[in-house]
Design a protein around this motif. Structure first.
Motif, PDB file in Angstrom:
ATOM      1  N   TYR A 442       0.840  -1.205   0.000  1.00 46.90           N
ATOM      2  CA  TYR A 442       0.000   0.000   0.000  1.00 46.90           C
ATOM      3  C   TYR A 442       0.875   1.255   0.000  1.00 46.90           C
ATOM      4  O   TYR A 442       0.603   2.218  -0.725  1.00 46.90           O
ATOM      5  CB  TYR A 442      -0.902  -0.008   1.241  1.00 46.90           C
ATOM      6  CG  TYR A 442      -1.826   1.193   1.331  1.00 46.90           C
ATOM      7  CD1 TYR A 442      -3.032   1.221   0.640  1.00 46.90           C
ATOM      8  CD2 TYR A 442      -1.474   2.298   2.104  1.00 46.90           C
ATOM      9  CE1 TYR A 442      -3.875   2.314   0.721  1.00 46.90           C
ATOM     10  CE2 TYR A 442      -2.306   3.399   2.184  1.00 46.90           C
ATOM     11  CZ  TYR A 442      -3.509   3.406   1.490  1.00 46.90           C
ATOM     12  OH  TYR A 442      -4.335   4.504   1.556  1.00 46.90           O
ATOM     13  N   ALA A 443       1.918   1.240   0.818  1.00 46.42           N
ATOM     14  CA  ALA A 443       2.811   2.411   0.891  1.00 46.42           C
ATOM     15  C   ALA A 443       3.505   2.650  -0.445  1.00 46.42           C
ATOM     16  O   ALA A 443       3.612   3.796  -0.900  1.00 46.42           O
ATOM     17  CB  ALA A 443       3.840   2.205   2.003  1.00 46.42           C
ATOM     18  N   GLU A 444       3.967   1.597  -1.107  1.00 44.90           N
ATOM     19  CA  GLU A 444       4.654   1.756  -2.398  1.00 44.90           C
ATOM     20  C   GLU A 444       3.728   2.319  -3.463  1.00 44.90           C
ATOM     21  O   GLU A 444       4.148   3.098  -4.331  1.00 44.90           O
ATOM     22  CB  GLU A 444       5.217   0.398  -2.838  1.00 44.90           C
ATOM     23  CG  GLU A 444       6.399  -0.053  -2.000  1.00 44.90           C
ATOM     24  CD  GLU A 444       6.846  -1.459  -2.346  1.00 44.90           C
ATOM     25  OE1 GLU A 444       6.306  -2.024  -3.326  1.00 44.90           O
ATOM     26  OE2 GLU A 444       7.709  -2.003  -1.631  1.00 44.90           O
ATOM     27  N   ALA A 445       2.432   1.932  -3.393  1.00 45.50           N
ATOM     28  CA  ALA A 445       1.477   2.403  -4.402  1.00 45.50           C
ATOM     29  C   ALA A 445       0.922   3.783  -4.094  1.00 45.50           C
ATOM     30  O   ALA A 445       0.391   4.461  -4.985  1.00 45.50           O
ATOM     31  CB  ALA A 445       0.325   1.402  -4.518  1.00 45.50           C
ATOM     32  N   HIS A 448       2.698   9.040  -2.659  1.00 45.52           N
ATOM     33  CA  HIS A 448       2.400  10.456  -2.897  1.00 45.52           C
ATOM     34  C   HIS A 448       1.189  10.920  -2.096  1.00 45.52           C
ATOM     35  O   HIS A 448       0.862  12.108  -2.088  1.00 45.52           O
ATOM     36  CB  HIS A 448       2.149  10.696  -4.387  1.00 45.52           C
ATOM     37  CG  HIS A 448       1.011   9.894  -4.937  1.00 45.52           C
ATOM     38  ND1 HIS A 448       1.035   8.521  -4.986  1.00 45.52           N
ATOM     39  CD2 HIS A 448      -0.181  10.282  -5.450  1.00 45.52           C
ATOM     40  CE1 HIS A 448      -0.101   8.086  -5.511  1.00 45.52           C
ATOM     41  NE2 HIS A 448      -0.849   9.143  -5.792  1.00 45.52           N
ATOM     42  N   LEU A 449       0.503   9.970  -1.454  1.00 45.75           N
ATOM     43  CA  LEU A 449      -0.688  10.302  -0.658  1.00 45.75           C
ATOM     44  C   LEU A 449      -0.350  10.190   0.834  1.00 45.75           C
ATOM     45  O   LEU A 449       0.803  10.271   1.227  1.00 45.75           O
ATOM     46  CB  LEU A 449      -1.837   9.378  -1.049  1.00 45.75           C
ATOM     47  CG  LEU A 449      -2.272   9.419  -2.521  1.00 45.75           C
ATOM     48  CD1 LEU A 449      -3.313   8.361  -2.809  1.00 45.75           C
ATOM     49  CD2 LEU A 449      -2.793  10.810  -2.882  1.00 45.75           C
ATOM     50  N   ASP A 450      -1.369   9.965   1.639  1.00 48.17           N
ATOM     51  CA  ASP A 450      -1.185   9.844   3.087  1.00 48.17           C
ATOM     52  C   ASP A 450      -0.757   8.412   3.432  1.00 48.17           C
ATOM     53  O   ASP A 450      -1.545   7.469   3.298  1.00 48.17           O
ATOM     54  CB  ASP A 450      -2.494  10.192   3.807  1.00 48.17           C
ATOM     55  CG  ASP A 450      -2.362  10.119   5.335  1.00 48.17           C
ATOM     56  OD1 ASP A 450      -1.217   9.983   5.822  1.00 48.17           O
ATOM     57  OD2 ASP A 450      -3.391  10.194   6.027  1.00 48.17           O
ATOM     58  N   VAL A 451       0.459   8.241   3.854  1.00 46.38           N
ATOM     59  CA  VAL A 451       0.926   6.921   4.294  1.00 46.38           C
ATOM     60  C   VAL A 451       1.394   7.018   5.751  1.00 46.38           C
ATOM     61  O   VAL A 451       2.384   6.397   6.153  1.00 46.38           O
ATOM     62  CB  VAL A 451       2.054   6.377   3.395  1.00 46.38           C
ATOM     63  CG1 VAL A 451       1.505   5.930   2.057  1.00 46.38           C
ATOM     64  CG2 VAL A 451       3.165   7.408   3.219  1.00 46.38           C
ATOM     65  N   LEU A 456      -2.124   3.740   7.378  1.00 48.06           N
ATOM     66  CA  LEU A 456      -1.748   2.349   7.141  1.00 48.06           C
ATOM     67  C   LEU A 456      -2.551   1.406   8.043  1.00 48.06           C
ATOM     68  O   LEU A 456      -2.977   0.325   7.614  1.00 48.06           O
ATOM     69  CB  LEU A 456      -0.251   2.161   7.386  1.00 48.06           C
ATOM     70  CG  LEU A 456       0.695   2.894   6.405  1.00 48.06           C
ATOM     71  CD1 LEU A 456       2.128   2.792   6.897  1.00 48.06           C
ATOM     72  CD2 LEU A 456       0.560   2.315   5.005  1.00 48.06           C
ATOM     73  N   ALA A 457      -2.749   1.811   9.292  1.00 46.61           N
ATOM     74  CA  ALA A 457      -3.513   0.985  10.232  1.00 46.61           C
ATOM     75  C   ALA A 457      -4.961   0.843   9.775  1.00 46.61           C
ATOM     76  O   ALA A 457      -5.555  -0.241   9.867  1.00 46.61           O
ATOM     77  CB  ALA A 457      -3.451   1.598  11.632  1.00 46.61           C
ATOM     78  N   GLU A 458      -5.544   1.919   9.272  1.00 41.17           N
ATOM     79  CA  GLU A 458      -6.910   1.857   8.767  1.00 41.17           C
ATOM     80  C   GLU A 458      -6.998   0.927   7.556  1.00 41.17           C
ATOM     81  O   GLU A 458      -7.992   0.220   7.368  1.00 41.17           O
ATOM     82  CB  GLU A 458      -7.397   3.253   8.397  1.00 41.17           C
ATOM     83  CG  GLU A 458      -7.681   4.148   9.591  1.00 41.17           C
ATOM     84  CD  GLU A 458      -8.095   5.552   9.202  1.00 41.17           C
ATOM     85  OE1 GLU A 458      -8.102   5.843   7.980  1.00 41.17           O
ATOM     86  OE2 GLU A 458      -8.396   6.346  10.108  1.00 41.17           O
ATOM     87  N   HIS A 459      -5.957   0.902   6.748  1.00 41.99           N
ATOM     88  CA  HIS A 459      -5.955   0.057   5.551  1.00 41.99           C
ATOM     89  C   HIS A 459      -6.039  -1.426   5.918  1.00 41.99           C
ATOM     90  O   HIS A 459      -6.681  -2.213   5.205  1.00 41.99           O
ATOM     91  CB  HIS A 459      -4.685   0.315   4.737  1.00 41.99           C
ATOM     92  CG  HIS A 459      -4.552  -0.554   3.526  1.00 41.99           C
ATOM     93  ND1 HIS A 459      -5.430  -0.497   2.463  1.00 41.99           N
ATOM     94  CD2 HIS A 459      -3.637  -1.527   3.215  1.00 41.99           C
ATOM     95  CE1 HIS A 459      -5.077  -1.382   1.546  1.00 41.99           C
ATOM     96  NE2 HIS A 459      -3.986  -2.023   1.985  1.00 41.99           N
ATOM     97  N   VAL A 460      -5.404  -1.829   7.022  1.00 43.86           N
ATOM     98  CA  VAL A 460      -5.417  -3.252   7.408  1.00 43.86           C
ATOM     99  C   VAL A 460      -6.317  -3.506   8.624  1.00 43.86           C
ATOM    100  O   VAL A 460      -6.293  -4.592   9.206  1.00 43.86           O
ATOM    101  CB  VAL A 460      -3.984  -3.749   7.705  1.00 43.86           C
ATOM    102  CG1 VAL A 460      -3.161  -3.770   6.446  1.00 43.86           C
ATOM    103  CG2 VAL A 460      -3.311  -2.887   8.777  1.00 43.86           C
ATOM    104  N   GLU A 508       5.906  13.644  -5.581  1.00 46.20           N
ATOM    105  CA  GLU A 508       5.665  12.242  -5.922  1.00 46.20           C
ATOM    106  C   GLU A 508       6.065  11.298  -4.799  1.00 46.20           C
ATOM    107  O   GLU A 508       5.501  10.215  -4.656  1.00 46.20           O
ATOM    108  CB  GLU A 508       6.420  11.887  -7.202  1.00 46.20           C
ATOM    109  CG  GLU A 508       5.967  10.600  -7.834  1.00 46.20           C
ATOM    110  CD  GLU A 508       6.463  10.423  -9.246  1.00 46.20           C
ATOM    111  OE1 GLU A 508       6.709   9.274  -9.634  1.00 46.20           O
ATOM    112  OE2 GLU A 508       6.610  11.431  -9.964  1.00 46.20           O
ATOM    113  N   VAL A 509       7.036  11.681  -4.008  1.00 48.60           N
ATOM    114  CA  VAL A 509       7.455  10.805  -2.902  1.00 48.60           C
ATOM    115  C   VAL A 509       6.833  11.229  -1.569  1.00 48.60           C
ATOM    116  O   VAL A 509       7.226  10.724  -0.509  1.00 48.60           O
ATOM    117  CB  VAL A 509       8.993  10.762  -2.776  1.00 48.60           C
ATOM    118  CG1 VAL A 509       9.610  10.171  -4.028  1.00 48.60           C
ATOM    119  CG2 VAL A 509       9.568  12.119  -2.442  1.00 48.60           C
TER     120      VAL A 509
END
Length: 536
Positions: A442-445, A448-451, A456-460, A508-509
């Motif tokens: 998720y972080a690699e994709a 450029h957004l909120d990581v 990240l915790a919400e994603h999993v 971008e990063v």
């Protein structure tokens, strides 16, 4: 504190809410409602402490409003305003526990005095919640449950030191002490089966009350409904003079009286087993199990029996394994992953076999199959087969070789436990690795957004703190370190392989501020992004 002012006359509401210095009394927010229904909606969604309401309003009066409030919250303080000095209104306000009753228009001292009094009362009530008096009151309210649970623990064989027993007995107000006791098991027969739900509980409560009334003159009585559905009563003579040779006959006579009174007044029959006298609390669970066995083996399906356990069953040579069934059970320990305690449980069972049943293959087999059953349950609970987890040890269990001797049982059980633990730990590691893979992808994709950690915790679907610990355990580094490293690596690749501007690469990063990106980059590589590109 929050307050609400309710009146169908808007000018009254606006005037009282907006022109009075309520903040001086500690009122943080004043809500406005122009009907009782609107007030109820506000009370549903806001932590209201005080209500000031007119008494006469269309659709629902102030008194009806208080009644509705009382159904849901008895702590809210209600002050009534009325244009009529009618005694009946005042009486109704008192009935509904109004904090005060003021005539319109109230003077400021009257109004502020009533609100201050309500605040003082609220503060006193909430302070009492945490006070010792409140704690003792709560303890008294829950004493029947606490007393019943303590007796259940004793019947089940939970081990407490003599000091713990003494402390709990004293705390719960139980007049029992270490020493000689008697026990009754009472079975309520099928006539009581007609009572469902609460009706059955009421009948049990009635039988307990009868027992306390009948035996109470002779002994202290402590009763509970135990795991098999019997009513268990512990009796201890309340006077040394009431012990002795005639005590057993008296106990049997009183038990027969209990059976007769239940049939006469409750229209249902009882069967009663009186256990041999024993020393409390050391022999409590042993004597209880003997009484249960007596019910099963001797009384059976027969009804209206009052019998002493010692009359028929002598001391049998065969007994169950205490350590095997003593709480906490092996299944319970495996279920929560307490591997060391499970190993100790197996060791205790084997030690009891060595000490008491070294010549009994049946007891060894009983222990072996119980342990194997617990292992199978743990494996299936984890979505695996036991064979897949313990491998070759499965064959020894299947052909019974593992249970041929106590030594073989000990070796097999501890070895299988170790494999079960390893297999389960592997599953846990796989799950953790899965989380790591998901957040890295998720972080690699979305660099450029909120990581952030929270994103990240919400994603999993994990708590941020939990995710942070898992990632650290699996990778040895923190999530923030990983994200920083990922950003720098990607920035270097973009600087080498593209002609994008530095500010474009910064975005971008994941760095919105190019100046900050340049600062972080230079700290990492000792050169600016442009110098890095030129050097390439």
């Amino acid at each position: 504190m929050q307050m609400i002012i309710v009146d169908d006359e808007a000018h009254w509401v606006d005037n009282l809410s907006m022109t009075k210095p309520w903040h001086k009394l500690g009122i943080e927010q004043v809500h406005k409602a122009y009907s009782a229904r609107e007030a109820l909606q506000l009370i549903e969604t806001n932590p209201i402490d005080i209500v000031i309401s007119d008494i006469l309003m269309p659709e629902m009066s102030g008194l009806e409003l208080i009644e509705r409030i009382r159904e849901k919250d008895r702590r809210i303080k209600c002050i009534i305003l009325s244009g009529h000095s009618d005694f009946e209104y005042a009486k109704q306000a008192v009935k509904h526990q109004a904090a005060d009753y003021l005539l319109k228009p109230p003077t400021d001292p009257e109004l502020f005095g009533a609100v201050q009094a309500a605040i003082d009362e609220l503060n006193a009530e909430w302070e009492s919640v945490g006070s010792l008096e409140r704690t003792l009151f709560t303890l008294r309210e829950n004493l029947p449950v606490l007393r019943g649970q303590l007796l259940l623990d004793g019947l089940r064989g939970q081990r407490l030191s003599s000091g713990e027993w003494e402390r709990k007995l004293e705390s719960y107000g139980l007049p029992f002490r270490e020493g000689e006791c008697a026990m009754l098991l009472v079975r309520m027969e099928e006539e009581f089966g007609q009572y469902k739900n609460n009706g059955q509980q009421l009948m049990e409560y009635a039988v307990m009350n009868m027992a306390e009334e009948i035996f109470g003159e002779y002994a202290n009585v402590w009763g509970v409904k135990e795991d098999h559905g019997y009513l268990a009563f512990l009796l201890q003579a309340n006077d040394e003079k009431k012990r002795g040779g005639g005590a057993d006959a008296l106990l049997e006579k009183l038990a027969m009286q209990l059976e007769a009174k239940a049939k006469q007044f409750l229209k249902g029959s009882l069967s009663v087993v009186i256990a041999d006298r024993f020393r409390f609390p050391d022999e409590l669970s042993v004597r209880y199990r003997q009484a249960v066995d007596y019910f099963r083996q001797i009384v059976g399906d027969e009804k209206e029996f009052v019998m002493r356990a010692s009359d028929a069953l002598g001391q049998t040579e065969q007994k169950p394994l205490d350590a095997l069934y003593m709480p906490p059970t092996l299944i319970g320990l495996l279920e929560v992953g307490r591997w060391d305690a499970a190993g100790q449980k197996i060791a205790d069972v084997c030690a009891e076999l060595d000490d008491h049943w070294s010549e009994s293959w049946e007891h060894c087999m009983e222990a072996g199959y119980a342990i194997a059953s617990a292992f199978a349950y743990a494996a299936h609970r984890g979505g695996k087969t036991l064979a897949a987890l313990i491998g070759d040890d499965m064959e020894a269990m299947r052909n019974g070789e593992a249970f041929d001797s106590i030594g073989k049982l000990r070796k097999w059980a501890l070895g299988a436990l170790d494999k079960l633990k390893t297999g389960t730990s592997s599953d846990v590691k796989d799950i953790r690795s899965s989380y790591v893979s998901k957040i890295q992808a998720y972080a690699e994709a979305n660099l450029h957004l909120d990581v952030s950690l929270r994103a990240l915790a919400e994603h999993v679907n994990l708590h941020p703190t939990h995710l942070s610990k898992i990632y650290k355990i699996e990778t040895g580094e923190g999530i923030s370190d990983y994200i920083s490293s990922l950003r720098m690596e990607r920035a270097c690749r973009l600087l080498r392989t593209t002609d994008k501007k530095v500010y474009e690469i910064s975005a971008e990063v994941g760095y919105l501020d190019p100046a900050y990106f340049i600062k972080v980059f230079k700290k990492q590589y000792d050169v600016t992004p442009q110098e890095f590109r030129d050097g390439q």
